[in-house]
Design a protein around this motif. Structure first.
Motif, PDB file in Angstrom:
ATOM      1  N   THR A 118       0.841  -1.182   0.000  1.00  0.00           N
ATOM      2  CA  THR A 118       0.000   0.000   0.000  1.00  0.00           C
ATOM      3  C   THR A 118       0.876   1.232   0.000  1.00  0.00           C
ATOM      4  O   THR A 118       2.081   1.174  -0.201  1.00  0.00           O
ATOM      5  CB  THR A 118      -0.958  -0.027   1.212  1.00  0.00           C
ATOM      6  OG1 THR A 118      -1.881   1.068   1.118  1.00  0.00           O
ATOM      7  CG2 THR A 118      -0.204   0.056   2.530  1.00  0.00           C
ATOM      8  N   SER A 121      -1.940   8.249  -0.526  1.00  0.00           N
ATOM      9  CA  SER A 121      -2.506   8.719  -1.788  1.00  0.00           C
ATOM     10  C   SER A 121      -2.046  10.131  -2.113  1.00  0.00           C
ATOM     11  O   SER A 121      -1.682  10.911  -1.227  1.00  0.00           O
ATOM     12  CB  SER A 121      -4.037   8.701  -1.712  1.00  0.00           C
ATOM     13  OG  SER A 121      -4.524   7.401  -1.502  1.00  0.00           O
ATOM     14  N   ASP A 125      -6.540  10.749  -4.774  1.00  0.00           N
ATOM     15  CA  ASP A 125      -6.767   9.415  -4.218  1.00  0.00           C
ATOM     16  C   ASP A 125      -6.182   8.333  -5.118  1.00  0.00           C
ATOM     17  O   ASP A 125      -6.811   7.317  -5.406  1.00  0.00           O
ATOM     18  CB  ASP A 125      -8.251   9.149  -3.978  1.00  0.00           C
ATOM     19  CG  ASP A 125      -8.466   7.929  -3.072  1.00  0.00           C
ATOM     20  OD1 ASP A 125      -7.553   7.607  -2.281  1.00  0.00           O
ATOM     21  OD2 ASP A 125      -9.530   7.295  -3.171  1.00  0.00           O
ATOM     22  N   GLU A 126      -4.948   8.560  -5.553  1.00  0.00           N
ATOM     23  CA  GLU A 126      -4.202   7.579  -6.332  1.00  0.00           C
ATOM     24  C   GLU A 126      -2.894   7.273  -5.611  1.00  0.00           C
ATOM     25  O   GLU A 126      -2.219   8.191  -5.129  1.00  0.00           O
ATOM     26  CB  GLU A 126      -3.891   8.121  -7.727  1.00  0.00           C
ATOM     27  CG  GLU A 126      -5.127   8.474  -8.542  1.00  0.00           C
ATOM     28  CD  GLU A 126      -4.811   9.402  -9.705  1.00  0.00           C
ATOM     29  OE1 GLU A 126      -5.618   9.447 -10.650  1.00  0.00           O
ATOM     30  OE2 GLU A 126      -3.767  10.096  -9.652  1.00  0.00           O
ATOM     31  N   HIS A 151      -3.388  -2.488  -2.130  1.00  0.00           N
ATOM     32  CA  HIS A 151      -4.389  -1.432  -1.995  1.00  0.00           C
ATOM     33  C   HIS A 151      -4.235  -0.513  -3.193  1.00  0.00           C
ATOM     34  O   HIS A 151      -3.215   0.163  -3.346  1.00  0.00           O
ATOM     35  CB  HIS A 151      -4.185  -0.664  -0.693  1.00  0.00           C
ATOM     36  CG  HIS A 151      -4.975   0.601  -0.622  1.00  0.00           C
ATOM     37  ND1 HIS A 151      -6.349   0.624  -0.630  1.00  0.00           N
ATOM     38  CD2 HIS A 151      -4.585   1.893  -0.569  1.00  0.00           C
ATOM     39  CE1 HIS A 151      -6.772   1.877  -0.573  1.00  0.00           C
ATOM     40  NE2 HIS A 151      -5.718   2.664  -0.542  1.00  0.00           N
ATOM     41  N   THR A 152      -5.237  -0.481  -4.066  1.00  0.00           N
ATOM     42  CA  THR A 152      -5.084   0.196  -5.342  1.00  0.00           C
ATOM     43  C   THR A 152      -5.436   1.673  -5.309  1.00  0.00           C
ATOM     44  O   THR A 152      -4.939   2.449  -6.120  1.00  0.00           O
ATOM     45  CB  THR A 152      -5.973  -0.464  -6.413  1.00  0.00           C
ATOM     46  OG1 THR A 152      -7.354  -0.211  -6.107  1.00  0.00           O
ATOM     47  CG2 THR A 152      -5.715  -1.956  -6.480  1.00  0.00           C
ATOM     48  N   ALA A 153      -6.326   2.091  -4.408  1.00  0.00           N
ATOM     49  CA  ALA A 153      -6.962   3.408  -4.474  1.00  0.00           C
ATOM     50  C   ALA A 153      -7.683   3.534  -5.813  1.00  0.00           C
ATOM     51  O   ALA A 153      -8.061   2.526  -6.414  1.00  0.00           O
ATOM     52  CB  ALA A 153      -5.957   4.518  -4.234  1.00  0.00           C
ATOM     53  N   LEU A 154      -7.888   4.743  -6.319  1.00  0.00           N
ATOM     54  CA  LEU A 154      -8.623   4.921  -7.568  1.00  0.00           C
ATOM     55  C   LEU A 154      -7.715   4.645  -8.763  1.00  0.00           C
ATOM     56  O   LEU A 154      -6.540   5.021  -8.758  1.00  0.00           O
ATOM     57  CB  LEU A 154      -9.198   6.336  -7.651  1.00  0.00           C
ATOM     58  CG  LEU A 154     -10.247   6.681  -6.589  1.00  0.00           C
ATOM     59  CD1 LEU A 154     -10.803   8.080  -6.817  1.00  0.00           C
ATOM     60  CD2 LEU A 154     -11.386   5.657  -6.569  1.00  0.00           C
ATOM     61  N   MET A 173      -9.761  -1.971  -2.802  1.00  0.00           N
ATOM     62  CA  MET A 173     -10.056  -0.550  -2.814  1.00  0.00           C
ATOM     63  C   MET A 173     -11.300  -0.290  -1.980  1.00  0.00           C
ATOM     64  O   MET A 173     -12.158  -1.157  -1.840  1.00  0.00           O
ATOM     65  CB  MET A 173     -10.294  -0.034  -4.241  1.00  0.00           C
ATOM     66  CG  MET A 173     -11.482  -0.646  -4.947  1.00  0.00           C
ATOM     67  SD  MET A 173     -12.000   0.257  -6.425  1.00  0.00           S
ATOM     68  CE  MET A 173     -12.705   1.751  -5.703  1.00  0.00           C
ATOM     69  N   ASP A 174     -11.375   0.899  -1.394  1.00  0.00           N
ATOM     70  CA  ASP A 174     -12.580   1.310  -0.691  1.00  0.00           C
ATOM     71  C   ASP A 174     -13.609   1.794  -1.699  1.00  0.00           C
ATOM     72  O   ASP A 174     -13.276   2.506  -2.652  1.00  0.00           O
ATOM     73  CB  ASP A 174     -12.278   2.446   0.288  1.00  0.00           C
ATOM     74  CG  ASP A 174     -11.421   1.999   1.456  1.00  0.00           C
ATOM     75  OD1 ASP A 174     -11.311   0.783   1.681  1.00  0.00           O
ATOM     76  OD2 ASP A 174     -10.857   2.876   2.148  1.00  0.00           O
ATOM     77  N   SER A 198     -13.524   2.823 -11.029  1.00  0.00           N
ATOM     78  CA  SER A 198     -12.317   2.120 -10.603  1.00  0.00           C
ATOM     79  C   SER A 198     -12.610   0.644 -10.338  1.00  0.00           C
ATOM     80  O   SER A 198     -11.849  -0.240 -10.756  1.00  0.00           O
ATOM     81  CB  SER A 198     -11.737   2.779  -9.350  1.00  0.00           C
ATOM     82  OG  SER A 198     -11.281   4.083  -9.628  1.00  0.00           O
ATOM     83  N   PRO A 211     -13.172  -5.382  -2.948  1.00  0.00           N
ATOM     84  CA  PRO A 211     -13.466  -4.038  -2.441  1.00  0.00           C
ATOM     85  C   PRO A 211     -13.790  -4.056  -0.956  1.00  0.00           C
ATOM     86  O   PRO A 211     -14.125  -5.110  -0.390  1.00  0.00           O
ATOM     87  CB  PRO A 211     -14.683  -3.610  -3.274  1.00  0.00           C
ATOM     88  CG  PRO A 211     -15.333  -4.899  -3.657  1.00  0.00           C
ATOM     89  CD  PRO A 211     -14.222  -5.893  -3.839  1.00  0.00           C
TER      90      PRO A 211
END
Length: 377
Positions: A118, A121, A125-126, A151-154, A173-174, A198, A211
């Motif tokens: 992770t 960001s 949010d990247e 954890h990818t984020a957007l 990702m959230d 995303s 997710p």
């Protein structure tokens, strides 16, 4: 069907835990339907190996088994109100590709068989992994059995494909379903549609996609959770992780309240109904104390398939509710039904079956222990 509140009273560690009777009754009424669905009958208990953990029923496994690594160290540009980047601070820093290669080799030497990768960001949010993809590919080529959950984020389609090509095993990702939460809690100028796009991009790859929905993310209130659930249902990922907000680092001028366990339990029930064939996992992030025991009890009753860092008494409760119980030493985010990507099944935690049987004999000497369905791995 037996009164589930009476069953809870038989579990000694849950003595004094107050559950909402109407909700428990509704969960019990849905049990017959849940039993008919393949995804809801089995439950796995996971110990997240980046936290020291043990209960009277489960013994913790080594911390080095599933390390968390951050490519930005403790830095994050967003500084969301519930986190303030503090969650990154205890992670192992790997700020350069060479450092990541070195960290992976060190951790494998110490017994690690997988890692959470992770980082903080940027303002969109990247997580800026661009320079790290060749190093990740190098790790996977050199150690194909070493598992990486990222954890990818957007992301967009190009980023999702680069992640796929790098060889990671799971993408997380959230998913946020309320614009006010994105703007106020995350301080982010992105829309709900960006989160859905995303997720869509990730599910169009061959990656295992898991997710997360953070319950109570809007300062402890339920706001976008049901919309987030609809987004997830539209894209059918490999699993869904539910966590409950833990605003340990929230600023004094933006306080969070603790989400009501009853509301969390109702969301569990709705999530199970919306995603009948997808594994639902309760992640390790949720409030401590009595509310945790309430939340975990509702998770067992609602038919969730996995609980990380379970409250004391959950194994016995699941057994008494006639669920097939498995115990797995793994990070919850990389478990999909029976598939566990993290660790060798012979290592880690175990259920204290002898103690459970002794308690069963003492409480119900005429009950056949063969009726208790327990499977350990």
């Amino acid at each position: 069907m037996n009164n589930w509140l009476n069953i809870v009273e038989q579990v000694e560690p849950l003595d004094g835990v107050r559950l909402d009777a109407p909700l428990v009754a509704e969960l019990a009424r849905r049990r017959a339907d849940l039993d008919a669905r393949s995804a809801a009958g089995r439950i796995n208990f996971y110990t997240p190996t980046f936290k020291a953990y043990a209960t009277s029923e489960l013994a913790g496994c080594g911390k080095s088994a599933w390390p968390a690594v951050s490519i930005t160290g403790g830095e994050c540009k967003l500084a969301c109100d519930h986190c303030k980047a503090k969650i990154l601070e205890p992670m192992i820093p790997a700020r350069t590709p060479d450092a990541l290669w070195r960290v992976v080799n060190e951790q494998i030497g110490a017994g690690a068989q997988g890692m959470l990768l992770t980082g903080g960001s940027n303002h969109r949010d990247e997580v800026e992994y661009d320079a790290f993809y060749p190093a990740i590919r190098r790790v996977k080529d050199a150690f194909p059995a070493f598992r990486i959950a990222m954890h990818t984020a957007l992301v967009d389609r190009d980023i999702a494909r680069r992640m796929e090509d790098s060889g990671i095993d799971a993408a997380m990702m959230d998913v946020i379903g309320a614009q006010d939460t994105i703007s106020q809690v995350y301080h982010l100028r992105r829309g709900v549609d960006d989160f859905e796009r995303s997720l869509e991009c990730l599910t169009q790859t061959s990656l295992k996609v898991v997710p997360h929905i953070v319950i109570g993310l809007h300062y402890g209130r339920m706001l976008g959770e049901w919309n987030a659930l609809e987004i997830v249902a539209r894209h059918q990922p490999d699993a869904l992780v539910l966590v409950v907000v833990m605003p340990i680092y929230a600023p004094a001028d933006r306080p969070f309240v603790t989400p009501q366990a009853r509301q969390v339990g109702r969301f569990f029930m709705d999530a199970r109904a919306a995603l009948p064939d997808i594994p639902l996992l309760l992640g390790c992030a949720r409030p401590a104390g009595g509310v945790k025991a309430q939340i975990d009890s509702y998770a067992v009753m609602a038919g969730l398939n996995g609980i990380a860092h379970p409250a004391d008494g959950m194994v016995e409760l699941a057994v008494r509710l006639k669920r097939e119980v498995r115990v797995t030493p793994a990070c919850c985010s990389i478990a999909f039904g029976d598939e566990v990507l993290a660790l060798d099944r012979d290592e880690g935690i175990s259920v204290d079956l002898q103690d459970l049987m002794q308690r069963e004999r003492a409480r119900a000497p005429h009950r056949r222990l063969a009726d208790i369905r327990i499977v350990t791995i």
